[in-house]
Design a protein around this motif. Structure first.
Motif, PDB file in Angstrom:
ATOM      1  N   TYR A   1       0.830  -1.216   0.000  1.00 16.97           N
ATOM      2  CA  TYR A   1       0.000   0.000   0.000  1.00 16.97           C
ATOM      3  C   TYR A   1       0.863   1.265   0.000  1.00 16.97           C
ATOM      4  CZ  TYR A   1      -3.574  -3.373   1.199  1.00 16.97           C
ATOM      5  OH  TYR A   1      -4.417  -4.463   1.164  1.00 16.97           O
ATOM      6  N   LYS A   2       2.185   1.085  -0.030  1.00 16.58           N
ATOM      7  CA  LYS A   2       3.113   2.210   0.196  1.00 16.58           C
ATOM      8  C   LYS A   2       2.706   2.977   1.454  1.00 16.58           C
ATOM      9  CE  LYS A   2       4.587   3.042  -4.587  1.00 16.58           C
ATOM     10  NZ  LYS A   2       4.861   4.026  -5.629  1.00 16.58           N
ATOM     11  N   ALA A   3       2.324   2.232   2.493  1.00 23.60           N
ATOM     12  CA  ALA A   3       1.948   2.888   3.747  1.00 23.60           C
ATOM     13  C   ALA A   3       3.182   3.562   4.340  1.00 23.60           C
ATOM     14  CB  ALA A   3       1.373   1.870   4.727  1.00 23.60           C
ATOM     15  N   THR A   4       2.956   4.691   5.001  1.00 22.95           N
ATOM     16  CA  THR A   4       4.081   5.458   5.550  1.00 22.95           C
ATOM     17  C   THR A   4       4.187   5.306   7.064  1.00 22.95           C
ATOM     18  OG1 THR A   4       2.556   7.329   5.589  1.00 22.95           O
ATOM     19  CG2 THR A   4       4.120   7.214   3.737  1.00 22.95           C
ATOM     20  N   HIS A   5       3.054   4.937   7.724  1.00 23.63           N
ATOM     21  CA  HIS A   5       3.033   4.858   9.183  1.00 23.63           C
ATOM     22  C   HIS A   5       2.328   3.580   9.627  1.00 23.63           C
ATOM     23  CE1 HIS A   5       3.710   9.097   8.366  1.00 23.63           C
ATOM     24  NE2 HIS A   5       4.257   9.173   9.563  1.00 23.63           N
ATOM     25  N   VAL A   6       2.850   2.975  10.706  1.00 22.19           N
ATOM     26  CA  VAL A   6       2.285   1.708  11.184  1.00 22.19           C
ATOM     27  C   VAL A   6       2.113   1.765  12.705  1.00 22.19           C
ATOM     28  CG1 VAL A   6       2.540  -0.808  11.175  1.00 22.19           C
ATOM     29  CG2 VAL A   6       3.550   0.529   9.336  1.00 22.19           C
ATOM     30  N   PRO A   7       0.856   1.909  13.191  1.00 19.85           N
ATOM     31  CA  PRO A   7       0.656   1.887  14.646  1.00 19.85           C
ATOM     32  C   PRO A   7       0.723   0.447  15.173  1.00 19.85           C
ATOM     33  CG  PRO A   7      -1.436   2.284  13.499  1.00 19.85           C
ATOM     34  CD  PRO A   7      -0.381   2.175  12.439  1.00 19.85           C
ATOM     35  N   VAL A   8       1.592   0.206  16.128  1.00 17.75           N
ATOM     36  CA  VAL A   8       1.787  -1.143  16.688  1.00 17.75           C
ATOM     37  C   VAL A   8       2.167  -1.042  18.163  1.00 17.75           C
ATOM     38  CG1 VAL A   8       2.534  -2.474  14.650  1.00 17.75           C
ATOM     39  CG2 VAL A   8       4.195  -1.048  15.862  1.00 17.75           C
ATOM     40  N   GLY A   9       2.122  -2.179  18.848  1.00 18.13           N
ATOM     41  CA  GLY A   9       2.673  -2.260  20.197  1.00 18.13           C
ATOM     42  C   GLY A   9       4.188  -2.426  20.100  1.00 18.13           C
ATOM     43  N   GLU A  10       4.832  -2.234  21.241  1.00 17.16           N
ATOM     44  CA  GLU A  10       6.299  -2.285  21.359  1.00 17.16           C
ATOM     45  C   GLU A  10       6.909  -3.576  20.760  1.00 17.16           C
ATOM     46  OE1 GLU A  10       7.986   0.201  23.285  1.00 17.16           O
ATOM     47  OE2 GLU A  10       9.845  -0.815  22.696  1.00 17.16           O
ATOM     48  N   ASP A  11       6.171  -4.715  20.902  1.00 13.28           N
ATOM     49  CA  ASP A  11       6.723  -6.013  20.479  1.00 13.28           C
ATOM     50  C   ASP A  11       6.959  -6.100  18.968  1.00 13.28           C
ATOM     51  OD1 ASP A  11       3.862  -5.924  20.297  1.00 13.28           O
ATOM     52  OD2 ASP A  11       3.830  -8.080  19.953  1.00 13.28           O
ATOM     53  N   GLN A  12       6.355  -5.200  18.195  1.00 10.71           N
ATOM     54  CA  GLN A  12       6.493  -5.295  16.737  1.00 10.71           C
ATOM     55  C   GLN A  12       7.605  -4.410  16.179  1.00 10.71           C
ATOM     56  OE1 GLN A  12       5.137  -7.411  14.694  1.00 10.71           O
ATOM     57  NE2 GLN A  12       3.966  -8.384  16.329  1.00 10.71           N
ATOM     58  N   LYS A  13       8.333  -3.733  17.088  1.00  9.14           N
ATOM     59  CA  LYS A  13       9.355  -2.771  16.659  1.00  9.14           C
ATOM     60  C   LYS A  13      10.409  -3.421  15.757  1.00  9.14           C
ATOM     61  CE  LYS A  13      11.908   0.819  18.958  1.00  9.14           C
ATOM     62  NZ  LYS A  13      12.505   1.168  20.221  1.00  9.14           N
ATOM     63  N   GLN A  14      10.853  -4.605  16.158  1.00 10.39           N
ATOM     64  CA  GLN A  14      11.922  -5.268  15.396  1.00 10.39           C
ATOM     65  C   GLN A  14      11.444  -5.647  13.984  1.00 10.39           C
ATOM     66  OE1 GLN A  14      13.306  -9.173  16.632  1.00 10.39           O
ATOM     67  NE2 GLN A  14      15.435  -8.535  16.399  1.00 10.39           N
ATOM     68  N   HIS A  15      10.190  -6.087  13.883  1.00  5.50           N
ATOM     69  CA  HIS A  15       9.664  -6.442  12.557  1.00  5.50           C
ATOM     70  C   HIS A  15       9.568  -5.203  11.665  1.00  5.50           C
ATOM     71  CE1 HIS A  15       7.575 -10.355  14.136  1.00  5.50           C
ATOM     72  NE2 HIS A  15       8.868 -10.505  13.923  1.00  5.50           N
ATOM     73  N   LEU A  16       9.270  -4.067  12.278  1.00  2.00           N
ATOM     74  CA  LEU A  16       9.180  -2.846  11.461  1.00  2.00           C
ATOM     75  C   LEU A  16      10.554  -2.373  11.008  1.00  2.00           C
ATOM     76  CD1 LEU A  16       6.269  -0.839  13.037  1.00  2.00           C
ATOM     77  CD2 LEU A  16       6.378  -1.956  10.841  1.00  2.00           C
ATOM     78  N   GLU A  17      11.555  -2.623  11.834  1.00  2.00           N
ATOM     79  CA  GLU A  17      12.922  -2.294  11.400  1.00  2.00           C
ATOM     80  C   GLU A  17      13.293  -3.145  10.192  1.00  2.00           C
ATOM     81  OE1 GLU A  17      15.202  -2.510  15.026  1.00  2.00           O
ATOM     82  OE2 GLU A  17      14.208  -0.669  15.701  1.00  2.00           O
ATOM     83  N   LEU A  18      12.877  -4.408  10.222  1.00  2.00           N
ATOM     84  CA  LEU A  18      13.140  -5.291   9.081  1.00  2.00           C
ATOM     85  C   LEU A  18      12.404  -4.792   7.830  1.00  2.00           C
ATOM     86  CD1 LEU A  18      14.457  -8.372   8.763  1.00  2.00           C
ATOM     87  CD2 LEU A  18      12.129  -8.756   8.049  1.00  2.00           C
ATOM     88  N   CYS A  19      11.190  -4.314   8.028  1.00  2.00           N
ATOM     89  CA  CYS A  19      10.414  -3.767   6.903  1.00  2.00           C
ATOM     90  C   CYS A  19      11.174  -2.585   6.273  1.00  2.00           C
ATOM     91  CB  CYS A  19       9.037  -3.327   7.416  1.00  2.00           C
ATOM     92  SG  CYS A  19       8.045  -2.486   6.193  1.00  2.00           S
ATOM     93  N   ARG A  20      11.761  -1.745   7.119  1.00  2.00           N
ATOM     94  CA  ARG A  20      12.555  -0.606   6.610  1.00  2.00           C
ATOM     95  C   ARG A  20      13.773  -1.124   5.842  1.00  2.00           C
ATOM     96  NH1 ARG A  20      11.875   4.350   9.875  1.00  2.00           N
ATOM     97  NH2 ARG A  20      14.105   4.723   9.710  1.00  2.00           N
ATOM     98  N   ASP A  21      14.426  -2.173   6.382  1.00  2.00           N
ATOM     99  CA  ASP A  21      15.609  -2.736   5.711  1.00  2.00           C
ATOM    100  C   ASP A  21      15.233  -3.309   4.339  1.00  2.00           C
ATOM    101  OD1 ASP A  21      17.161  -2.096   7.873  1.00  2.00           O
ATOM    102  OD2 ASP A  21      17.145  -4.107   8.755  1.00  2.00           O
TER     103      ASP A  21
END
Ligand code: AQP
Length: 332
Positions: free
Chosen positions: A137-157
């Motif tokens: 979706y070319k989403a720019t922002h993802v609201p999540v709980g703290e536990d998903q931080k690492q997965h979002l870093e991977l998404c950025r990578d």
């Protein structure tokens, strides 16, 4: 307008952590962003799901989204499998992400446990599908709980490597939105582990469908220490269970932790638990009741999901065409 994507797994036992860490924030963000909120059923099957229960949990989750205040007309509410572009892009990302990156994911280690050889390949590759969910979706922002931080870093990578390898700016570098005083709600039975759908003890979590009596009983039984509550936040250091209950109270009452402790500092847990039960029943009761009303009408829920699915496919189709062109695939 910036775009949000976020998902919750329809794997049953939707709980207070899912609400405070994710769903409540979805509601608060719906006026500022174009939003796609998803019951991620394809993530759910990375561990065994009974098919009929999966259908039921998917409808229950959609009902929770709506009951919590999400408008299905102004937001896309759907289940992930309605849009095959997620799986398609995930395959491409399987070829972009590196094994070493996935090997570092702590959630896989926690969920696979000691029986790693027997975990599904899907559980291992889960973060690549999550990146596809967002980037389709070319989403720019993802609201999540703290536990998903690492997965979002991977998404950025993944976005960065794809853009670099194909010399493009196709994918945005997403920003996590980890909001509020309860970004990591802990188990009511053990302040060192996260409140979780899969905890075998139902007393470890407050489910969104729990009625007033169940909420009261679980809070009464919640583990604490024997000291009175401190008057300042620093006094919660090293007191995981106390910090958790105060954080939950602050989040539900929409107050700062310091402010809550100004009122309750010096109180015993028996008094504080009474006040916590009151605010929990007050905030969660109406959501649970509305969820029950909505799930009694599966045709309505299914129509919301189908409508969301169609709108989602319309957003991702041109983005996938761009991806195909960039990668060198013939066809759309
Ligand atoms: N305890 C929590 N505190 C705050 N936020 C939480 N979230 C989950 N648990 C907490 C947030 O809820 C959203 C949806 O999570 P999920 O369904 O994708 O799965 P999960 O993170 O693996 O959650 P569970 O409930 O613990 O499920 P199981 O037991 O299956 O692992 C996410 O934004 C998550 O951060």
């Amino acid at each position: 307008m910036d775009r949000i994507f976020s998902g919750v797994q329809p794997s049953g036992n939707l709980h207070l952590g899912n609400y405070l860490g994710a769903i409540r924030n979805f509601v608060r963000l719906q006026d500022q962003y174009e939003c796609i909120y998803c019951a991620v059923d394809m993530h759910a099957i990375t561990v065994w799901q009974d098919p009929e229960e999966l259908r039921q949990s998917t409808r229950e989750l959609a009902a929770a989204f709506i009951a919590a205040g999400l408008d299905p007309k102004s937001n896309v509410i759907m289940n992930q499998s309605q849009n095959p572009n997620h799986a398609e892009l995930a395959w491409i990302f399987n070829c972009v992400a590196r094994l070493g990156w996935l090997n570092r994911m702590t959630q896989f280690k926690e969920k696979a446990g000691k029986d790693r050889e027997n975990a599904s390949v899907g559980l291992y590759a889960y973060p690549n599908l999550m990146a596809a969910d967002i980037l389709a979706y070319k989403a720019t922002h993802v609201p999540v709980g703290e536990d998903q931080k690492q997965h979002l870093e991977l998404c950025r990578d993944i976005a960065q490597k794809f853009n670099h390898d194909f010399k493009t700016e196709l994918f945005p570098i997403v920003e996590p939105l980890i909001l509020g005083p309860a970004t990591r709600v802990m188990s009511l039975r053990d302040g060192s582990s996260k409140m979780s759908k899969s905890d075998p003890s139902d007393n470890s979590r407050i489910n969104l469908t729990d009625g007033p009596d169940a909420i009261a009983q679980k809070i009464r039984r919640a583990r604490t220490d024997s000291e009175p509550l401190p008057s300042e936040a620093a006094g919660l250091e090293g007191r995981a269970e106390a910090a958790n209950l105060v954080g939950i109270y602050a989040a539900l009452a929409d107050r700062e932790i310091a402010d809550v402790l100004r009122d309750f500092g010096g109180s015993m847990f028996s008094d504080f638990k009474g006040a916590l039960t009151e605010v929990a029943v007050d905030k969660l009761g109406p959501i649970g009741e509305e969820m029950q009303r909505l799930v009694a009408d599966p045709a309505y829920i299914d129509s919301v999901l189908a409508d969301g699915g169609a709108r989602a496919r319309a957003i991702t189709a041109p983005i996938m065409a761009e991806v195909y062109e960039t990668v060198g695939f013939i066809g759309s």
